[in-house]
Design a protein around this motif. Structure first.
Motif, PDB file in Angstrom:
ATOM      1  N   VAL A 170      -2.378  -5.449  -4.651  1.00  0.00           N
ATOM      2  CA  VAL A 170      -1.528  -5.345  -5.841  1.00  0.00           C
ATOM      3  C   VAL A 170      -0.764  -4.039  -5.795  1.00  0.00           C
ATOM      4  CG1 VAL A 170      -3.334  -4.299  -7.256  1.00  0.00           C
ATOM      5  CG2 VAL A 170      -1.465  -5.505  -8.359  1.00  0.00           C
ATOM      6  N   THR A 171       0.500  -4.089  -6.206  1.00  0.00           N
ATOM      7  CA  THR A 171       1.318  -2.879  -6.329  1.00  0.00           C
ATOM      8  C   THR A 171       1.469  -2.576  -7.814  1.00  0.00           C
ATOM      9  OG1 THR A 171       2.536  -3.358  -4.301  1.00  0.00           O
ATOM     10  CG2 THR A 171       3.543  -1.811  -5.836  1.00  0.00           C
ATOM     11  N   LEU A 172       0.882  -1.467  -8.222  1.00  0.00           N
ATOM     12  CA  LEU A 172       0.955  -1.066  -9.625  1.00  0.00           C
ATOM     13  C   LEU A 172       2.350  -0.562  -9.954  1.00  0.00           C
ATOM     14  CD1 LEU A 172      -2.476   0.746  -9.786  1.00  0.00           C
ATOM     15  CD2 LEU A 172      -1.891  -1.466 -10.799  1.00  0.00           C
ATOM     16  N   VAL A 173       2.732  -0.684 -11.200  1.00  0.00           N
ATOM     17  CA  VAL A 173       4.042  -0.260 -11.681  1.00  0.00           C
ATOM     18  C   VAL A 173       3.883   1.112 -12.319  1.00  0.00           C
ATOM     19  CG1 VAL A 173       5.935  -0.780 -13.253  1.00  0.00           C
ATOM     20  CG2 VAL A 173       4.718  -2.644 -12.083  1.00  0.00           C
ATOM     21  N   ALA A 202       0.813  -1.209   0.000  1.00  0.00           N
ATOM     22  CA  ALA A 202       0.000   0.000   0.000  1.00  0.00           C
ATOM     23  C   ALA A 202       0.849   1.261   0.000  1.00  0.00           C
ATOM     24  CB  ALA A 202      -0.947  -0.016   1.188  1.00  0.00           C
ATOM     25  N   ASP A 203       2.061   1.220   0.596  1.00  0.00           N
ATOM     26  CA  ASP A 203       2.896   2.413   0.667  1.00  0.00           C
ATOM     27  C   ASP A 203       3.287   2.926  -0.713  1.00  0.00           C
ATOM     28  OD1 ASP A 203       4.655   1.366   3.668  1.00  0.00           O
ATOM     29  OD2 ASP A 203       2.759   2.422   3.419  1.00  0.00           O
ATOM     30  N   LEU A 204       3.637   2.037  -1.618  1.00  0.00           N
ATOM     31  CA  LEU A 204       3.999   2.453  -2.972  1.00  0.00           C
ATOM     32  C   LEU A 204       2.776   2.984  -3.717  1.00  0.00           C
ATOM     33  CD1 LEU A 204       6.407  -0.444  -3.938  1.00  0.00           C
ATOM     34  CD2 LEU A 204       7.017   1.880  -3.284  1.00  0.00           C
ATOM     35  N   ASN A 205       1.633   2.376  -3.517  1.00  0.00           N
ATOM     36  CA  ASN A 205       0.415   2.822  -4.187  1.00  0.00           C
ATOM     37  C   ASN A 205      -0.065   4.166  -3.654  1.00  0.00           C
ATOM     38  OD1 ASN A 205       0.180   0.656  -5.943  1.00  0.00           O
ATOM     39  ND2 ASN A 205      -1.030  -0.543  -4.530  1.00  0.00           N
ATOM     40  N   SER A 206       0.315   4.516  -2.435  1.00  0.00           N
ATOM     41  CA  SER A 206      -0.181   5.759  -1.829  1.00  0.00           C
ATOM     42  C   SER A 206       0.311   7.007  -2.558  1.00  0.00           C
ATOM     43  CB  SER A 206       0.191   5.821  -0.348  1.00  0.00           C
ATOM     44  OG  SER A 206       1.595   5.962  -0.199  1.00  0.00           O
ATOM     45  N   ILE A 207       1.393   6.899  -3.330  1.00  0.00           N
ATOM     46  CA  ILE A 207       1.905   8.063  -4.058  1.00  0.00           C
ATOM     47  C   ILE A 207       1.189   8.283  -5.383  1.00  0.00           C
ATOM     48  CG2 ILE A 207       4.198   7.821  -3.014  1.00  0.00           C
ATOM     49  CD1 ILE A 207       5.123   6.886  -5.886  1.00  0.00           C
ATOM     50  N   LEU A 208       0.361   7.327  -5.787  1.00  0.00           N
ATOM     51  CA  LEU A 208      -0.317   7.423  -7.082  1.00  0.00           C
ATOM     52  C   LEU A 208      -1.425   8.464  -7.027  1.00  0.00           C
ATOM     53  CD1 LEU A 208      -0.564   3.626  -7.944  1.00  0.00           C
ATOM     54  CD2 LEU A 208       1.140   5.288  -8.729  1.00  0.00           C
ATOM     55  N   THR A 209      -1.410   9.363  -8.012  1.00  0.00           N
ATOM     56  CA  THR A 209      -2.415  10.421  -8.091  1.00  0.00           C
ATOM     57  C   THR A 209      -3.034  10.433  -9.485  1.00  0.00           C
ATOM     58  OG1 THR A 209      -0.733  12.046  -8.719  1.00  0.00           O
ATOM     59  CG2 THR A 209      -1.240  11.867  -6.377  1.00  0.00           C
ATOM     60  N   PRO A 210      -4.223  11.024  -9.611  1.00  0.00           N
ATOM     61  CA  PRO A 210      -4.873  11.073 -10.926  1.00  0.00           C
ATOM     62  C   PRO A 210      -3.962  11.642 -12.004  1.00  0.00           C
ATOM     63  CG  PRO A 210      -6.403  11.743  -9.234  1.00  0.00           C
ATOM     64  CD  PRO A 210      -5.062  11.605  -8.562  1.00  0.00           C
ATOM     65  N   GLY A 211      -3.999  10.977 -13.153  1.00  0.00           N
ATOM     66  CA  GLY A 211      -3.189  11.389 -14.288  1.00  0.00           C
ATOM     67  C   GLY A 211      -1.933  10.555 -14.483  1.00  0.00           C
ATOM     68  N   MET A 212      -1.457   9.916 -13.415  1.00  0.00           N
ATOM     69  CA  MET A 212      -0.261   9.075 -13.540  1.00  0.00           C
ATOM     70  C   MET A 212      -0.584   7.844 -14.395  1.00  0.00           C
ATOM     71  SD  MET A 212       1.468   9.068  -9.790  1.00  0.00           S
ATOM     72  CE  MET A 212       2.535  10.402  -9.288  1.00  0.00           C
ATOM     73  N   ILE A 213       0.419   7.375 -15.128  1.00  0.00           N
ATOM     74  CA  ILE A 213       0.268   6.204 -15.991  1.00  0.00           C
ATOM     75  C   ILE A 213       0.932   5.011 -15.305  1.00  0.00           C
ATOM     76  CG2 ILE A 213       0.733   5.224 -18.275  1.00  0.00           C
ATOM     77  CD1 ILE A 213      -1.144   7.682 -18.274  1.00  0.00           C
ATOM     78  N   VAL A 214       0.196   3.900 -15.234  1.00  0.00           N
ATOM     79  CA  VAL A 214       0.672   2.703 -14.534  1.00  0.00           C
ATOM     80  C   VAL A 214       0.419   1.458 -15.378  1.00  0.00           C
ATOM     81  CG1 VAL A 214       0.303   3.682 -12.235  1.00  0.00           C
ATOM     82  CG2 VAL A 214      -1.547   2.421 -13.344  1.00  0.00           C
ATOM     83  N   ARG A 215       1.011   0.348 -14.929  1.00  0.00           N
ATOM     84  CA  ARG A 215       0.732  -0.977 -15.489  1.00  0.00           C
ATOM     85  C   ARG A 215       0.398  -1.909 -14.330  1.00  0.00           C
ATOM     86  NH1 ARG A 215       5.828  -0.580 -18.850  1.00  0.00           N
ATOM     87  NH2 ARG A 215       5.105   0.403 -20.752  1.00  0.00           N
ATOM     88  N   HIS A 216      -0.437  -2.892 -14.611  1.00  0.00           N
ATOM     89  CA  HIS A 216      -0.752  -3.929 -13.625  1.00  0.00           C
ATOM     90  C   HIS A 216       0.270  -5.042 -13.825  1.00  0.00           C
ATOM     91  CE1 HIS A 216      -2.715  -7.027 -11.339  1.00  0.00           C
ATOM     92  NE2 HIS A 216      -3.691  -6.193 -11.007  1.00  0.00           N
ATOM     93  N   PRO A 217       1.031  -5.414 -12.776  1.00  0.00           N
ATOM     94  CA  PRO A 217       2.099  -6.402 -12.955  1.00  0.00           C
ATOM     95  C   PRO A 217       1.608  -7.796 -13.362  1.00  0.00           C
ATOM     96  CG  PRO A 217       1.741  -5.971 -10.629  1.00  0.00           C
ATOM     97  CD  PRO A 217       0.920  -4.963 -11.397  1.00  0.00           C
ATOM     98  N   ASP A 218       0.372  -8.131 -13.024  1.00  0.00           N
ATOM     99  CA  ASP A 218      -0.150  -9.456 -13.349  1.00  0.00           C
ATOM    100  C   ASP A 218      -0.957  -9.488 -14.645  1.00  0.00           C
ATOM    101  OD1 ASP A 218       0.966 -10.384 -10.969  1.00  0.00           O
ATOM    102  OD2 ASP A 218      -0.867  -9.945  -9.838  1.00  0.00           O
TER     103      ASP A 218
END
Length: 61
Positions: A52-55, A2-18
């Motif tokens: 899940v931790t998004l990339v 959850a700590d890594l996901n907490s920095i994600l804000t609207p507009g950021m581009i991510v990938r799902h690792p699975d």
């Protein structure tokens, strides 16, 4: 996780690792660990950030 996901804000581009087949996705919201992402190939998906931790691909400007 959850700590890594907490920095994600609207507009950021991510990938799902699975699910690389979903393509890149844009964060729509991140509220109380529920992350809504609009993926290119899968559409809008709501994820539990504790499972899940998004990339991070790209931060928004």
């Amino acid at each position: 996780m959850a700590d890594l996901n907490s920095i994600l804000t609207p507009g950021m581009i991510v990938r799902h690792p699975d699910h690389p087949d979903w393509g890149d996705g844009q964060i729509q919201s991140n509220i109380a660990g529920r992350i809504t992402v609009n993926f290119r190939e899968a559409g809008k998906v709501v994820l539990d950030g504790s499972r899940v931790t998004l990339v991070l691909v790209s931060a928004s400007d």
